[in-house]
Write an enzyme that holds these catalytic residues in place. Structure first.
Site: not given
Length: 153
Positions: A7-8, A41
């Site tokens: 994920d970011l 994301t």
């Protein structure tokens, strides 16, 4: 391990919403060893690819909570759009209930002008319940978000 998906927000990105040189180097090292690395994301593709390029990495991107998939060269492999009538109905319901939202389109992100006030109210609520939050950082983050060329109001 054959695939590493990251994920970011809260994972790959630092406090300034950037990929640190250390994280970029780790991803590049994994890729050089033959591991497939992808970013998965809720953010839209255009946002993710900009962050990736600025961070010096190139990966496939699973964006918009899985509604889009692009390969590392930017070719869209998959997308799952809502029917226009369904999208309009959902957006109307959200506006009627004063819920902040953004709609991802092929032209960028759409956010109704009224949602800015809703977002600011939410920010004030968060700050009120979390006095340790850095207000200057939150304001910079929101301004940066709305300064994106892909946001239309």
């Amino acid at each position: 391990m054959k695939l590493f998906a990251t994920d970011l927000d809260g994972t790959l990105l630092n406090i300034d919403s950037q990929i640190s040189p250390e994280n970029a180097a780790a991803i590049q090292k994994a890729q050089q060893s033959g591991m497939k690395v992808t970013i998965a994301t809720g953010r839209v593709y255009s946002d993710v690819v900009t962050i990736s390029r600025e961070g010096g990495i190139k990966t496939p991107i699973i964006g918009s909570n899985g509604a889009t998939i692009h390969d590392a060269d930017g070719e869209r492999l998959f997308h799952l759009p809502l029917e226009r009538d369904t999208a309009a109905s959902v957006m109307q319901w959200l506006e009627d209930h004063d819920v902040y939202y953004e709609a991802s389109t092929q032209q960028g992100i759409y956010a109704p002008r009224s949602s800015h006030e809703t977002l600011l109210a939410e920010m004030e609520r968060v700050l009120g319940s979390n006095p340790g939050e850095d207000i200057a950082r939150m304001i910079r983050s929101i301004k940066k978000h709305y300064d994106k060329k892909t946001i239309t109001t």
